[in-house]
Design a protein around this motif. Structure first.
Motif, short mmCIF file in Angstrom:
data_model
loop_
_atom_site.label_atom_id
_atom_site.label_comp_id
_atom_site.label_asym_id
_atom_site.label_seq_id
_atom_site.Cartn_x
_atom_site.Cartn_y
_atom_site.Cartn_z
N GLU A 209 -4.02 9.42 0.51
CA GLU A 209 -3.44 10.72 0.84
C GLU A 209 -3.77 11.07 2.29
OE1 GLU A 209 -4.32 13.85 -1.93
OE2 GLU A 209 -3.41 15.39 -0.67
N ARG A 210 -2.76 11.46 3.05
CA ARG A 210 -2.98 11.87 4.44
C ARG A 210 -2.54 13.32 4.62
NH1 ARG A 210 -0.94 6.81 8.13
NH2 ARG A 210 -2.07 5.18 7.00
N PRO A 211 -3.46 14.26 4.46
CA PRO A 211 -3.11 15.68 4.63
C PRO A 211 -2.86 15.99 6.10
CG PRO A 211 -5.14 15.38 3.34
CD PRO A 211 -4.86 14.09 4.04
N ILE B 108 -9.30 19.64 5.92
CA ILE B 108 -8.46 18.53 5.46
C ILE B 108 -8.71 18.22 3.98
CG2 ILE B 108 -10.06 16.67 6.08
CD1 ILE B 108 -7.63 15.14 7.23
N SER B 109 -9.83 18.67 3.45
CA SER B 109 -10.18 18.36 2.06
C SER B 109 -9.58 19.36 1.07
CB SER B 109 -11.70 18.33 1.88
OG SER B 109 -12.21 19.66 1.93
N ARG B 110 -8.74 20.30 1.57
CA ARG B 110 -8.16 21.31 0.67
C ARG B 110 -6.64 21.34 0.77
NH1 ARG B 110 -11.51 24.20 -1.79
NH2 ARG B 110 -10.16 25.97 -2.14
N PRO B 111 -5.97 20.25 0.41
CA PRO B 111 -4.50 20.27 0.41
C PRO B 111 -4.02 21.31 -0.60
CG PRO B 111 -5.30 18.32 -0.75
CD PRO B 111 -6.51 18.97 -0.11
N PHE B 112 -2.98 22.04 -0.24
CA PHE B 112 -2.60 23.19 -1.08
C PHE B 112 -1.12 23.24 -1.46
CE2 PHE B 112 -2.38 24.49 3.37
CZ PHE B 112 -1.12 25.04 3.45
N SER B 113 -0.26 22.43 -0.86
CA SER B 113 1.18 22.54 -1.11
C SER B 113 1.54 22.29 -2.57
CB SER B 113 1.92 21.53 -0.23
OG SER B 113 3.15 21.16 -0.83
N SER C 50 0.84 -1.19 0.00
CA SER C 50 0.00 0.00 0.00
C SER C 50 0.88 1.24 0.00
CB SER C 50 -0.92 -0.01 1.22
OG SER C 50 -0.18 0.24 2.38
N ILE C 51 0.42 2.26 -0.71
CA ILE C 51 1.15 3.52 -0.82
C ILE C 51 0.43 4.59 -0.03
CG2 ILE C 51 1.91 5.33 -2.41
CD1 ILE C 51 2.24 3.21 -4.56
N THR C 52 1.16 5.28 0.82
CA THR C 52 0.62 6.41 1.58
C THR C 52 1.38 7.66 1.19
OG1 THR C 52 0.13 4.97 3.45
CG2 THR C 52 0.19 7.34 3.89
N LEU C 53 0.64 8.74 0.92
CA LEU C 53 1.28 10.02 0.62
C LEU C 53 0.87 11.04 1.68
CD1 LEU C 53 2.98 11.78 -1.32
CD2 LEU C 53 0.81 12.44 -2.41
N TYR C 54 1.85 11.55 2.42
CA TYR C 54 1.60 12.60 3.40
C TYR C 54 1.69 13.95 2.68
CZ TYR C 54 2.56 8.90 6.79
OH TYR C 54 2.55 7.72 7.50
N THR C 55 0.62 14.74 2.82
CA THR C 55 0.59 16.07 2.19
C THR C 55 0.27 17.14 3.24
OG1 THR C 55 -1.76 15.90 1.54
CG2 THR C 55 -0.11 15.05 -0.03
N LEU C 56 -0.04 18.32 2.77
CA LEU C 56 -0.22 19.47 3.66
C LEU C 56 -1.63 20.02 3.53
CD1 LEU C 56 1.62 21.35 5.48
CD2 LEU C 56 1.88 22.78 3.43
N CYS C 57 -2.24 20.37 4.65
CA CYS C 57 -3.56 21.02 4.59
C CYS C 57 -3.65 22.06 5.70
CB CYS C 57 -4.67 19.99 4.72
SG CYS C 57 -4.73 19.20 6.34
N GLY C 58 -4.73 22.82 5.66
CA GLY C 58 -5.02 23.77 6.72
C GLY C 58 -6.12 23.20 7.60
N ARG C 59 -6.98 24.07 8.08
CA ARG C 59 -8.11 23.69 8.91
C ARG C 59 -9.00 22.66 8.20
NH1 ARG C 59 -9.37 27.25 13.16
NH2 ARG C 59 -8.11 28.91 12.25
N ALA D 73 2.32 19.07 12.35
CA ALA D 73 2.18 17.62 12.54
C ALA D 73 3.25 16.84 11.77
CB ALA D 73 0.78 17.16 12.09
N ILE D 74 3.94 17.51 10.84
CA ILE D 74 4.89 16.80 9.96
C ILE D 74 6.03 16.12 10.74
CG2 ILE D 74 6.55 17.04 8.06
CD1 ILE D 74 4.74 19.38 7.02
N PRO D 75 6.63 16.80 11.72
CA PRO D 75 7.75 16.14 12.43
C PRO D 75 7.31 14.89 13.20
CG PRO D 75 7.76 18.51 12.81
CD PRO D 75 6.44 18.20 12.15
#
Lengths: 231, 231
Positions: free
Chosen positions: A39-41, A15-20, A4-13, A46-48
């Protein structure tokens, strides 16, 4: 057994609007390779905490037991790990020249988008991230967020001229990759999608072939880019 | 039987100082492919008289019974005709992205070099070419040559910032083509060599990695580029 592939991305308040911009490059890279992924925004702060502190930035890709960070490194990894799927570079020349496209986008488009969308990005974040973002960006940019966007309207007016190299190239071919898109297209798309999701400002000229190209990119791979609406 | 290759290029009064950016791209392309060729530098007004009016512009390549014009088309032709020699594109992705490099160079570097070197170029030409050049450029640019170069010093001062995408990329790899040069390098080299031969103005920043790259390009293929001295 399918990994399984997991992609960690970035979001704000929201979670359905990743923007990076960098995460969008990887979302389209995975779609280009025809790979399913979860995808896990995440919030900036939370990244570290993910994958035992593997990276200070996203995107981070977990593919089975393999971890890869950085959008370009992930694209290189995907082409090596999945050679039977459509290539993101179409050869070593394409890979090398994608580094020029990356450098062009990060020196010519990213700083201008920061001067346009910095407060919009701030306003998308949750409280903890807003504090982190204001402090880290003020330090990195050497100015308050409100000062950075002081010339926002002039930056917006000048932005179409920044796209001139793409515009001229589109007179010859529909994508940077030629007849079909490559990672180089996703590099430039990521920058403009970042602005689209965070600010919604129109960065194109009237009847702009670059707008047409961007719309084509929004439609790629099941309209993945269009699945998040403009701000 | 070995076919002979002739390359028609552009010169002024001094036949030993060819200066056209597009012709320099092709000179280095032929050298890259390891092909012997005879260079025939021409005045602007002599171009329509060669090869039965085949082209209004140079470079024009004659390879045996084959005629090809346009530096990019010639590079494509050379890779197809001489597939066993080192490639100018390293794959289809490299070919497509070279069009972006071409568009970047022609929209970001060429117009600035015109605003710096236009009169220097004029002054290199013979009398007949000077009259042709002044009339055609005044019409194309919508201003007298002297007006076009009115902001010459400011253009020179701003030029290093135009090279920022190359500069950033050189932090990762020594050539646009990666570890070794490709046609994309010759595209950018051609623009800067045009300025070097016509004006001799220093277009780089202090301790500029782009200068180091340009010097590496001057040294390529038996220092072909260095064989013509700076103005």
């Amino acid at each position: 057994m399918t990994m399984s592939i997991t992609l960690y991305t970035l979001c704000g308040r929201d979670i359905s609007r990743p923007f990076s911009p960098h995460c969008w490059k990887t979302v389209l890279s995975l779609a280009h390779k025809g790979l399913d992924f979860e995808e896990r925004p995440l919030a900036f702060t939370a990244i570290p905490g993910i994958e035992n502190g593997f990276s200070k930035t996203v995107p981070v890709l977990r593919d089975g037991d393999r971890l890869v960070k950085d959008s370009f490194e992930i694209a290189v990894y995907l082409d090596e790990a999945y050679p039977d799927q459509p290539s993101l570079f179409n050869g070593e020349g394409g890979k090398a020249l994608s580094r020029f496209v990356e450098s062009w986008s990060q020196t010519q488009l990213h700083p201008a988008i920061v001067r346009i969308a910095l407060l919009d990005i701030h306003d998308m974040l949750d409280d903890q991230d807003q504090a982190y973002f204001r402090e880290s960006r003020t330090k990195a940019l050497g100015a308050a967020l409100e000062e950075v966007i002081a010339e926002r309207e002039a930056e917006i007016a000048a932005f179409p001229s920044r796209l001139e190299p793409i515009r001229k190239m589109l007179g010859r071919q529909p994508f940077l990759g030629g007849e079909s898109p490559l990672f180089a297209d996703y590099i430039v798309f990521g920058a403009l999608q970042w602005s689209r999701v965070a600010s919604g400002v129109d960065l194109f000229a009237a009847k702009d072939p670059v707008r047409d190209w961007f719309e084509r990119c929004l439609d790629l791979h099941g309209a993945k880019g269009r699945s998040v609406t403009a701000a």
